[in-house]
Design a protein around this motif. Structure first.
Motif, PDB file in Angstrom:
ATOM      1  N   UNK A   1       0.833  -1.216   0.000  1.00 59.70           N
ATOM      2  CA  UNK A   1       0.000   0.000   0.000  1.00 59.70           C
ATOM      3  C   UNK A   1       0.861   1.257   0.000  1.00 59.70           C
ATOM      4  N   UNK A   2       1.892   1.303   0.851  1.00 58.00           N
ATOM      5  CA  UNK A   2       2.719   2.511   0.902  1.00 58.00           C
ATOM      6  C   UNK A   2       3.585   2.620  -0.358  1.00 58.00           C
ATOM      7  N   UNK A   3       4.006   1.477  -0.905  1.00 61.04           N
ATOM      8  CA  UNK A   3       4.735   1.508  -2.170  1.00 61.04           C
ATOM      9  C   UNK A   3       3.845   2.020  -3.298  1.00 61.04           C
ATOM     10  N   UNK A   4       2.563   1.655  -3.241  1.00 64.47           N
ATOM     11  CA  UNK A   4       1.626   2.155  -4.235  1.00 64.47           C
ATOM     12  C   UNK A   4       1.522   3.669  -4.204  1.00 64.47           C
ATOM     13  N   UNK A   5       1.488   4.225  -2.998  1.00 66.36           N
ATOM     14  CA  UNK A   5       1.444   5.686  -2.864  1.00 66.36           C
ATOM     15  C   UNK A   5       2.730   6.323  -3.399  1.00 66.36           C
ATOM     16  N   UNK A   6       3.869   5.689  -3.067  1.00 69.12           N
ATOM     17  CA  UNK A   6       5.155   6.250  -3.470  1.00 69.12           C
ATOM     18  C   UNK A   6       5.362   6.160  -4.981  1.00 69.12           C
ATOM     19  N   UNK A   7       5.049   4.998  -5.576  1.00 66.62           N
ATOM     20  CA  UNK A   7       5.249   4.836  -7.018  1.00 66.62           C
ATOM     21  C   UNK A   7       4.277   5.697  -7.814  1.00 66.62           C
ATOM     22  N   UNK A   8       3.106   5.925  -7.275  1.00 68.33           N
ATOM     23  CA  UNK A   8       2.146   6.801  -7.958  1.00 68.33           C
ATOM     24  C   UNK A   8       2.710   8.217  -8.071  1.00 68.33           C
TER      25      UNK A   8
END
Length: 769
Positions: A281-288
């Motif tokens: 989830x936090x990687x999703x925010x960062x990669x977005x």
């Protein structure tokens, strides 16, 4: 001779030229942190030379069993240690099949690293000629996000210098790590799961004994000539390691960029079974957002921090760089978001002192956080101690104290004492006084009394009960004495009647009695709750008062000064000036036996008391005691020079104050104590801030108002700082012509300047949020 390879710069810490002898020191100095995690400035690529690898997670520790050959009742069974966490930063690099390793390269040119404190970003660049004669130009950018504080980001760029090359990036996660500092070489981590999914990988591991569950994660991609490659060419999993491989042929003069996001999710913040999902989830925010947007957000977040906490110095780059480095590291270590966390003396920069909480927080750090944040940040530090009150009572009970007496630990992670030196564990009890003083200091500065009836009074009662029981009535002196202690000056152990400890004990009792009366008068419901819970009676408080009123303080009638402890004048009083420089630092050159018999002071106990309780003594008293004790002080405690700087400034000895300021502000940059490779002195950095604001700025609270007696070193053209005083933002600029004030907000404010009342009018309508 101090190290001098750090280049002078107002906003950056810069190293130029590769010297293997500096690697460990620079790993400390260029460390990164974001309040939730931190890491030493280890190279991403392989480095086969001497190095101190370190990545740390806030609040995650291991109870390393104490290593002693004997045991005493009440002795702590373990020393809590911040532990080296599984590493996420690694990116091995092959250039035409040859490993990039600065320890084995044929040449390393144009090596430069920069810790840009304004941005909160670490940059590194160099040109390497490998053993196979291939030549690459490398640029690395790294930061730990303040906005997404579970994530760090790396951009690793390689340019082919003189020919086409094949470059292989091999990013990895590694849980096969150990601590530099370990008593028994225990296994600290148990790795339970390794997985790889596309361009992401995860290692789940928990700490032994304490069972903190963690997920170390990474997300990688490679970019060449505008083309993005997410999927790795290869994936490899081992027992404690998972890695990917990305290969790219690059043309002469062209650049390939590799991006790695990594970090930790922890069971302190998520359910242990959901750590991989939380990581995704936090990687999703960062990669977005992407690397560039994350980088801009980082710069903006640090801009907000500096807007309030910066201190500017004009005309002295060395002094300017020093204070900004100190402020930067304090903000990297603790931002006040989580009351379960505190401030370790080394922060996230090393393992010495276990990464635990000491009295440094209350004595040195709280003033910085009160003035540069809102009051909730400092309140969280006090709440931390209230939350550990029951364990402080349990700590005292182990030593034979009763009836709810509380002895706060010298060193702790969770409220339990975990220090493993008897002369400190049992004897350095003055730490109790720092806790009580911080409560007093917090109310004095913020005006927020609510902490005391809600939490603080219970803490004060526990501390007063301890001092009452710890004192002994001496028939010979007809006074109460406190025997067998170690004061802040740890170069004298097991002494009787350490003046600072006795003075603190009396003050703590008196302050607790005052607050009991105040809470009874104004907060009846809280008072009844606390009295009911603590079963405090008038007969008990009468006994407290008897101890406080009859406390003994060693004093020399001949010299007219308080003595550090009984028998101090029996020592051979040879000053530091007459001590050969070849014998310094004495803690590295002398036996402990010789140190204990010497007059030399690690940090001056009496002067620490004069700092806390300045209003109790005249300026003539301060001058007399400063003149006696300063010549015996070797300042081998990082906490020492800042107090001396403040007091020298008060005595208008500006050259001396300035030299002490330089020593405290550049303690690590110049490696005064020859130990910076072990980590930075984070808590003493708050003392550096105090040496400017309270020393040169002369800021005090007098009669519930701000007061200033500003002075300026001759080396400076001007200096300025901001403070948040009771939700009012005040900027102070001092130059050769005097002091200038700028008040934000809507309402006027009354202060005192050099003893005269001054009413400030707000310059802009910008109310504090």
């Amino acid at each position: 001779m101090n190290q001098d390879y750090i280049k002078l710069n107002d906003w950056s810490i810069i190293e130029e030229g590769f010297d293997k002898e500096n690697v460990k020191s620079s790993e400390s100095i260029f460390s990164l942190g974001n309040g939730a995690m931190g890491q030493r400035a280890n190279f991403e690529e392989k480095y086969s030379g001497p190095t101190f690898q370190g990545s740390y997670i806030g609040g995650v520790y291991y109870p390393d069993k104490t290593r002693v050959g004997w045991w005493k009742n009440g002795y702590p069974e373990y020393f809590a240690k911040v532990i080296n966490a599984p590493s996420w930063i690694g990116i091995n690099v092959l250039v035409d099949g040859e490993p990039l390793d600065l320890n084995t390269c044929s040449r390393v040119d144009n090596f430069r690293r920069e810790l840009n404190m304004k941005e909160g970003v670490y940059y590194r660049s160099f040109i390497a000629t490998l053993k196979n004669d291939k030549k690459v130009d490398v640029k690395v950018t790294r930061f730990l996000s303040l906005d997404l504080d579970e994530v760090g980001a790396i951009r690793y760029e390689i340019t082919a210098v003189k020919e086409d090359l094949t470059v292989t990036f091999s990013p990895f996660l590694d849980s096969g790590i150990t601590n530099e500092d370990s008593n028994w070489d225990d296994k600290f981590w148990n790795t339970t799961s390794i997985s790889s999914q596309g361009n992401q990988a995860f290692i789940e591991a928990h700490t032994m004994k304490t069972n903190f569950e963690t997920c170390t994660f990474m997300d990688c991609q490679m970019e060449y000539k505008g083309k993005i490659q997410n999927k790795p060419d290869e994936t490899e999993e081992k027992e404690l390691w998972v890695g990917h491989a990305y290969q790219q042929k690059i043309e002469k003069g062209s650049t390939v960029a590799f991006y790695k996001l990594g970090g930790y999710t922890v069971s302190r913040n998520h359910k242990g079974a959901n750590l991989v999902e939380a990581a995704k989830e936090v990687l999703g925010k960062a990669t977005k957002q992407g690397f560039d947007a994350l980088l801009e957000a980082q710069k903006k977040a640090w801009e907000g921090i500096w807007e309030m906490s910066d201190i500017t110095i004009e005309g002295d780059t060395k002094a300017q760089q020093g204070i900004r480095f100190n402020i930067f590291q304090l903000n990297q270590t603790y931002l006040g978001k989580d009351s379960r966390l505190n401030i370790g003396p080394k922060g996230f920069t090393g393992e010495k002192y276990g990464g635990s909480t000491y009295w440094d927080t209350e004595a040195y750090c709280i003033p910085f956080y009160m003035a540069t944040k809102n009051h909730h940040v400092a309140r969280n530090l006090l709440k931390y101690r209230y939350n550990h009150l029951e364990k402080a009572i349990a700590n005292a009970k182990k030593l034979g104290f009763t009836n709810g007496a509380a002895l706060y630990p010298m060193v702790t992670m969770n409220g339990e004492e975990c220090h493993n030196e008897w002369e400190i564990t049992f004897e350095e009890i003055h730490r109790n006084g720092a806790i009580a003083f911080a409560i007093y200091n917090y109310f004095r500065y913020t005006g927020d009394y609510s902490y005391i009836p809600e939490m603080g009074l219970e803490v004060l009662i526990g501390i007063a009960r301890f001092w009452h029981q710890r004192a002994t009535f001496s028939k010979q002196k007809n006074k109460y004495v406190i025997l067998g202690v170690t004061g802040p000056n740890e170069y004298e152990n097991n002494v009787n009647n350490n003046w600072y400890t006795n003075y603190m004990a009396r003050w703590c009792i008196q302050y607790a009695l005052e607050q009991l009366d105040k809470v009874k008068a104004g907060y009846k419901e809280d008072y009844d709750r606390i009295i009911g819970y603590t079963k405090l009676s008038k007969s008990e408080t009468d006994e407290w008062k008897e101890v406080a009123d009859a406390m003994y303080f060693p004093f020399s009638d001949q010299l007219g000064i308080y003595l550090q402890q009984d028998g101090f004048l029996d020592k051979e009083l040879v000053t530091v000036e007459d001590l050969p420089k070849s014998q310094r630092p004495i803690n590295q050159k002398w036996s402990w036996d010789r140190i204990l018999r010497s007059p030399y002071i690690k940090q001056a106990d009496v002067l620490q008391g004069f700092y806390f309780f300045e209003d109790h003594f005249s300026e003539e008293d301060l001058e007399k005691h400063f003149d006696f004790y300063e010549p015996f002080t070797v300042h081998e405690s990082s906490l020492s020079p800042c107090v001396h700087s403040i007091q020298a400034a008060k005595l208008d000895r500006m050259e001396q104050a300035y030299q002490f300021y330089l020593r405290t502000s550049r303690l690590d940059l110049d490696d005064y104590n020859k130990e910076v490779e072990e980590g930075l002195h984070i808590t003493s950095m708050a003392g550096t801030w105090m040496s400017i604001v309270e020393g040169f700025g002369g800021m005090r609270i007098k009669n519930d108002k701000l007061s200033f007696t500003p002075r300026i070193p001759k080396e400076w053209d001007s200096y300025s700082f901001k403070i948040n005083f009771r939700n009012r933002i005040l900027k102070i600029l001092v130059d050769k012509s005097g002091a200038h004030f700028e008040l934000e907000g809507d309402h006027e404010m009354s202060i005192r300047l050099n003893g005269e009342r001054l009413v400030l009018q707000p310059v802009a309508k910008n109310p504090v949020q």
